[in-house]
Design a protein around this motif. Structure first.
Motif, PDB file in Angstrom:
ATOM      1  N   GLU A  48       7.676  -3.233   3.737  1.00 19.40           N
ATOM      2  CA  GLU A  48       7.922  -2.141   3.513  1.00 19.40           C
ATOM      3  C   GLU A  48       7.989  -1.627   2.301  1.00 19.40           C
ATOM      4  O   GLU A  48       7.644  -1.061   2.086  1.00 19.40           O
ATOM      5  CB  GLU A  48       9.620  -1.479   4.170  1.00 19.40           C
ATOM      6  CG  GLU A  48       9.284  -1.024   5.218  1.00 19.40           C
ATOM      7  CD  GLU A  48       8.732   0.547   5.901  1.00 19.40           C
ATOM      8  OE1 GLU A  48       7.677   0.378   6.343  1.00 19.40           O
ATOM      9  OE2 GLU A  48       9.528   1.424   5.000  1.00 19.40           O
ATOM     10  N   CYS A  71      12.436   3.417  -7.668  1.00 21.50           N
ATOM     11  CA  CYS A  71      10.860   4.716  -7.091  1.00 21.50           C
ATOM     12  C   CYS A  71      10.703   3.682  -5.480  1.00 21.50           C
ATOM     13  O   CYS A  71      10.272   3.517  -4.887  1.00 21.50           O
ATOM     14  CB  CYS A  71       9.967   4.401  -8.114  1.00 21.50           C
ATOM     15  SG  CYS A  71       9.492   5.619  -9.273  1.00 21.50           S
ATOM     16  N   PRO A  77      13.994   3.999  -2.145  1.00 19.00           N
ATOM     17  CA  PRO A  77      13.774   4.102  -1.044  1.00 19.00           C
ATOM     18  C   PRO A  77      13.749   3.010   0.034  1.00 19.00           C
ATOM     19  O   PRO A  77      14.212   3.461   1.101  1.00 19.00           O
ATOM     20  CB  PRO A  77      12.573   4.111  -1.336  1.00 19.00           C
ATOM     21  CG  PRO A  77      12.203   5.036  -3.043  1.00 19.00           C
ATOM     22  CD  PRO A  77      13.878   3.728  -3.476  1.00 19.00           C
ATOM     23  N   TYR A 110       5.789   0.166  -3.133  1.00 18.25           N
ATOM     24  CA  TYR A 110       5.000  -0.554  -3.983  1.00 18.25           C
ATOM     25  C   TYR A 110       4.069   0.068  -4.497  1.00 18.25           C
ATOM     26  O   TYR A 110       3.852   0.537  -5.427  1.00 18.25           O
ATOM     27  CB  TYR A 110       5.791  -1.911  -4.256  1.00 18.25           C
ATOM     28  CG  TYR A 110       4.961  -2.644  -5.661  1.00 18.25           C
ATOM     29  CD1 TYR A 110       5.488  -2.488  -6.783  1.00 18.25           C
ATOM     30  CD2 TYR A 110       3.502  -3.123  -5.744  1.00 18.25           C
ATOM     31  CE1 TYR A 110       5.355  -2.762  -8.013  1.00 18.25           C
ATOM     32  CE2 TYR A 110       3.077  -3.468  -6.693  1.00 18.25           C
ATOM     33  CZ  TYR A 110       4.393  -3.531  -7.990  1.00 18.25           C
ATOM     34  OH  TYR A 110       2.987  -3.828  -9.229  1.00 18.25           O
ATOM     35  N   GLN A 111       3.286   0.290  -3.578  1.00 11.22           N
ATOM     36  CA  GLN A 111       2.071   0.387  -3.588  1.00 11.22           C
ATOM     37  C   GLN A 111       1.647   1.736  -3.891  1.00 11.22           C
ATOM     38  O   GLN A 111       1.511   2.607  -4.370  1.00 11.22           O
ATOM     39  CB  GLN A 111       0.795  -0.074  -2.228  1.00 11.22           C
ATOM     40  CG  GLN A 111       0.684  -1.764  -2.977  1.00 11.22           C
ATOM     41  CD  GLN A 111      -0.076  -2.214  -1.568  1.00 11.22           C
ATOM     42  OE1 GLN A 111       0.659  -1.357  -0.321  1.00 11.22           O
ATOM     43  NE2 GLN A 111      -0.393  -3.544  -1.245  1.00 11.22           N
ATOM     44  N   ILE A 112       2.485   2.979  -2.474  1.00  7.07           N
ATOM     45  CA  ILE A 112       2.586   4.393  -2.949  1.00  7.07           C
ATOM     46  C   ILE A 112       3.220   4.404  -4.191  1.00  7.07           C
ATOM     47  O   ILE A 112       2.624   5.443  -4.992  1.00  7.07           O
ATOM     48  CB  ILE A 112       3.539   4.129  -1.946  1.00  7.07           C
ATOM     49  CG1 ILE A 112       2.951   4.319  -0.323  1.00  7.07           C
ATOM     50  CG2 ILE A 112       3.408   6.066  -1.938  1.00  7.07           C
ATOM     51  CD1 ILE A 112       3.698   4.451   0.545  1.00  7.07           C
ATOM     52  N   GLN A 113       3.728   3.965  -4.821  1.00  5.87           N
ATOM     53  CA  GLN A 113       4.695   4.660  -5.903  1.00  5.87           C
ATOM     54  C   GLN A 113       3.765   4.152  -6.917  1.00  5.87           C
ATOM     55  O   GLN A 113       3.559   4.744  -8.012  1.00  5.87           O
ATOM     56  CB  GLN A 113       5.941   4.089  -6.713  1.00  5.87           C
ATOM     57  CG  GLN A 113       6.681   4.518  -5.459  1.00  5.87           C
ATOM     58  CD  GLN A 113       7.196   5.438  -4.890  1.00  5.87           C
ATOM     59  OE1 GLN A 113       5.957   6.694  -5.253  1.00  5.87           O
ATOM     60  NE2 GLN A 113       8.082   5.966  -4.369  1.00  5.87           N
ATOM     61  N   CYS A 114       3.423   3.073  -7.227  1.00  5.56           N
ATOM     62  CA  CYS A 114       1.664   2.996  -8.118  1.00  5.56           C
ATOM     63  C   CYS A 114       0.856   3.838  -8.220  1.00  5.56           C
ATOM     64  O   CYS A 114       0.573   4.170  -9.806  1.00  5.56           O
ATOM     65  CB  CYS A 114       1.386   1.753  -7.601  1.00  5.56           C
ATOM     66  SG  CYS A 114       2.431  -0.632  -8.319  1.00  5.56           S
ATOM     67  N   MET A 115       0.640   4.033  -6.754  1.00  5.06           N
ATOM     68  CA  MET A 115      -0.147   5.359  -6.753  1.00  5.06           C
ATOM     69  C   MET A 115      -0.234   6.639  -7.762  1.00  5.06           C
ATOM     70  O   MET A 115      -0.693   7.464  -8.051  1.00  5.06           O
ATOM     71  CB  MET A 115      -0.972   5.166  -6.072  1.00  5.06           C
ATOM     72  CG  MET A 115      -2.392   4.453  -5.065  1.00  5.06           C
ATOM     73  SD  MET A 115      -3.068   4.324  -3.645  1.00  5.06           S
ATOM     74  CE  MET A 115      -3.949   5.222  -4.702  1.00  5.06           C
ATOM     75  N   GLU A 131       4.232  -1.517   0.216  1.00  5.10           N
ATOM     76  CA  GLU A 131       3.704  -0.674   0.817  1.00  5.10           C
ATOM     77  C   GLU A 131       4.626   0.297  -0.090  1.00  5.10           C
ATOM     78  O   GLU A 131       3.929   1.226  -0.541  1.00  5.10           O
ATOM     79  CB  GLU A 131       4.242   0.286   2.636  1.00  5.10           C
ATOM     80  CG  GLU A 131       2.927  -0.811   3.604  1.00  5.10           C
ATOM     81  CD  GLU A 131       2.481   0.373   3.905  1.00  5.10           C
ATOM     82  OE1 GLU A 131       3.261   1.136   4.801  1.00  5.10           O
ATOM     83  OE2 GLU A 131       1.474  -0.149   5.184  1.00  5.10           O
ATOM     84  N   PHE A 180      10.083  -6.812   8.463  1.00  6.97           N
ATOM     85  CA  PHE A 180       9.849  -5.855   8.143  1.00  6.97           C
ATOM     86  C   PHE A 180      10.153  -4.823   6.571  1.00  6.97           C
ATOM     87  O   PHE A 180       9.455  -4.605   6.082  1.00  6.97           O
ATOM     88  CB  PHE A 180      10.757  -4.893   8.859  1.00  6.97           C
ATOM     89  CG  PHE A 180      11.420  -3.621   9.100  1.00  6.97           C
ATOM     90  CD1 PHE A 180       9.659  -2.650   9.250  1.00  6.97           C
ATOM     91  CD2 PHE A 180      11.679  -2.794   7.392  1.00  6.97           C
ATOM     92  CE1 PHE A 180      10.031  -1.267   8.707  1.00  6.97           C
ATOM     93  CE2 PHE A 180      12.191  -1.867   7.304  1.00  6.97           C
ATOM     94  CZ  PHE A 180      11.455  -0.402   8.156  1.00  6.97           C
TER      95      PHE A 180
END
Lengths: 228, 455
Positions: free
Chosen positions: A155, A187, A191, A160-165, A158, A151
């Protein structure tokens, strides 16, 4: 809808050996082997580390055969390699780089048996084995923590990818600059920690509502039911 | 038989704030089905946890529990309740804790599975189940210790229509067996005649009737609505025919025709839980692993993480995960700062949403609905060319849903191409087009509906 069960755990294979070793005993052996291998990663002299490398290669092959993912662990090892080598180069110069590489190798060899154990053993079986020597509550917490590892890696990826975007300076290129490391902590890790705290609280509620800790001596979901 | 009675309950999390439950009265008897509705964050879930006897904070009032009361609780998201990796072990967890002999477990576990209509192997890994199946698994994990009071937290929100229908029949059987049910639900209509007592939680008190917020449904699209920038015809997203599947897995769905989204268009992607909606959205954002090379194009490029800057934004489920700043305003300004856009947009956005009072608040202390809005608003103020939203209305009451619609319409008006997913039907009046993932096919249903109308 019917779901086709996936066969992947080691237990079935042990049973096929003639039913001599139960799933619980196999799990106990796996746990013992993992502890020995992880300890050996730090205790063995560098000259015989190749033996451990060979054994761990076998564990990786076993895990991959069962279609378990190792990418996150390898990525972590790569980050650790770059960081450690950078620090060794900075403080000790180029002459000590080989020592730095051996330190990274030892850490990786210590982590690999844990990955193999959590990938191939069911948490409830680990819990049962641990409860032989530990109070039931402790055994559950350790087993549940191990099952949280997949898990956590999902998490982490995900978030990491959200904050990169969102434009955070945490891409692999940006992280070459140590100035951006705090941004990764704020970041991504912060979270993630919040998510973990929330999840562990909800898991605790879930366990409590299902009478966790009510009986003086808990029983265990049988591992030999398939035979019966 | 009266199972539990709450008399004049007063409860709050913070002594400085108003109590969320204030002089609350409730009595639950065998075979009754109580449904409680109310605004997001009004204390419905807290009430369920209080009935379950799990809240550790002190409370005022009287709670009379029958000595034989046995409570089972299924929370809103079944994923956070899972403790084991296989179906059998998950259900047997309560039996282990009650000291049930191992030899008796198998039969009890299989009985519970049958009771919730799950005909799957006890060795099935939990991760292979759909959300609807996981919900029923959690129900089975409660039923195995034979509770006489079952508490359900917003089952309609997480389940698709098929899942709700299955749950309906499970609950009907439980009620006929004499089990009492208390559910918190925005949409009690979904459980129709099962509900014997309908309540609304208003300012800490339970009042008879359904919660109906005084928010008009004012988000219908005006097709003639002019798009601000002359980009209406500009194609932003293109999905060529392909088969969507993960490496070494079965095909999730096939896309037989080319689908496109232009600037100023809002498209809804509808499909059941586990149909592949989220994965397609992630693939369009360039962050989905294990799917190989698909013929997808966003802003004329093959999707890849980090190549679009502020032009492509993605809001995943549980958007509170992306919040990390100290205040709401700095959270909204974070991306503006990184992409060197005017910071004043954040304050303007808060004003437009009527949320200026939250500017200095910590985003971590907001309600679920408020966190959701702030996460979306922090993307909206970037004015992206493409906005991808994964189930943006999940878990929101109608007040917050209306705010989300307001934001989306504003972005559409500004020329953004919007693709949002939903596990429920979205009316064609609310969006420009509806795509469906149905029976293993991704298709533009609005096109086929127009064709049917024409014929």
């Amino acid at each position: 809808m019917r779901v086709k069960p996936r066969r992947g755990f080691v237990a079935g294979k042990w049973h096929r050996l003639g039913g001599v070793v139960s799933e619980t005993h196999a799990c106990a052996l796996a746990l013992l082997l993992s502890i020995l291998l992880s300890s050996a990663a730090f205790l063995l002299p560098s000259s015989v580390l190749w033996v451990l490398v060979t054994i761990n290669a076998g564990l990786i092959a076993h895990g991959l055969l069962l279609k378990k993912k190792i990418a996150v662990l390898l990525r972590l090892a790569a980050v650790q390699f770059v960081t450690t080598m950078g620090l060794y180069s900075l403080f000790h110069g180029e002459s000590q780089l080989l020592e730095g590489a051996i330190v990274v190798l030892r850490v990786l060899l210590a982590m690999l048996p844990g990955w193999w154990l959590s990938s191939t053993q069911r948490p409830e079986r680990l819990g049962e084995v641990l409860s032989w020597g530990l109070p039931h509550q402790w055994a559950f917490v350790i087993a549940a923590s191990l099952s949280l590892l997949p898990f956590m890696s999902r998490e982490l990826q995900e978030i990491y990818q959200i904050q990169c975007m969102r434009g955070a300076r945490i891409t692999p290129k940006a992280l070459r600059n140590p100035k951006n490391w705090p941004e990764f902590i704020y970041c991504v890790l912060f979270p993630l920690l919040i998510q973990l705290l929330k999840l562990s609280k909800q898991m605790a509620i879930s366990a409590k509502l299902r009478h966790f800790g009510d009986a003086a001596k808990a029983t265990h979901w049988p591992s030999t039911r398939d035979h019966k | 038989m009266n199972l539990i009675e709450l008399k004049g309950i007063q409860f709050g999390y913070d002594t400085q704030q108003v109590a969320i439950l204030d002089d609350l009265h409730l009595s639950v008897n065998h075979g009754e089905c109580h449904c409680i509705s109310g605004a997001t964050g009004c204390g419905k879930s807290s009430l369920l946890h209080l009935i379950a006897g799990e809240l550790s904070r002190p409370l005022d009032g009287e709670m009379i529990r029958h000595p034989a009361l046995m409570v089972g609780l299924v929370m809103q998201d079944p994923n956070v309740q899972l403790l084991r990796q296989s179906v059998g072990a998950e259900i047997a967890f309560a039996l282990e804790n009650l000291g049930t002999p191992s030899a008796q477990m198998l039969e009890k576990v299989q009985q519970s599975l049958r009771r919730v209509g799950l005909y799957i192997s006890i060795d099935t890994p939990v991760e292979m189940l759909s959300l609807g199946q996981k919900y029923r698994l959690m129900l089975a994990a409660q039923l195995v210790f034979e509770p006489n009071l079952l508490l359900l937290d917003e089952p309609w929100t997480q389940l698709d229509n098929h899942g709700v229908q299955e749950l309906y029949f499970v609950l009907k059987n439980l009620l006929s067996d004499g089990v009492a049910i208390v559910m918190v639900e925005h949409k009690p209509q979904a459980f129709g005649k099962l509900v014997s007592h309908l309540w609304q939680l208003d300012r800490g008190k339970l009042l008879a009737g359904l919660y109906l917020p005084s928010v008009p449904h004012g988000h219908k699209l005006n097709i003639a609505d002019t798009i601000e920038i002359g980009t209406a015809a500009e194609e932003r997203v293109r999905i060529a025919p392909h088969r969507f599947q993960f490496a070494r897995r079965d095909i999730l769905f096939r896309c037989a025709n080319t689908l496109t989204i232009s600037g100023g268009e809002m498209v809804a992607l509808v499909g059941d839980n586990g149909s592949g909606k989220s994965s397609l959205l992630k693939a369009l954002a360039g962050i989905q692993a294990d799917i190989g090379q698909l013929p997808l194009s966003v802003l004329g490029k093959r999707p890849k993480l980090g190549i679009y800057g502020a032009n492509v934004c993605l809001l995943l489920q549980r958007p509170s995960r992306q919040l990390f700043e100290q205040t709401v305003l700095s959270e909204m300004q974070f991306s503006l700062r990184r992409f060197q856009l005017p910071l004043a947009r954040a304050e303007r956005m808060l004003t437009e949403l009527g949320l200026t009072h939250l500017a200095a608040a910590s985003p971590h202390k907001l309600s679920y609905g408020q966190q959701h809005i702030i996460a979306l608003a922090s993307l909206a103020c970037l004015k992206p060319k493409v906005l991808l939203l994964d189930d943006p209305f999940a878990g929101l009451d109608s007040v917050h849903c209306e705010k989300v619609w307001q934001l989306l319409l504003q972005l559409r008006h500004q020329g953004s191409a919007i693709l949002l997913t939903s596990h429920r039907e979205v009316p064609l009046d609310d969006v420009d087009r509806v795509w469906h993932i149905e029976a293993g096919f991704l298709q533009d249903k609005s096109q086929s509906m127009v064709l049917v109308d024409a014929s």
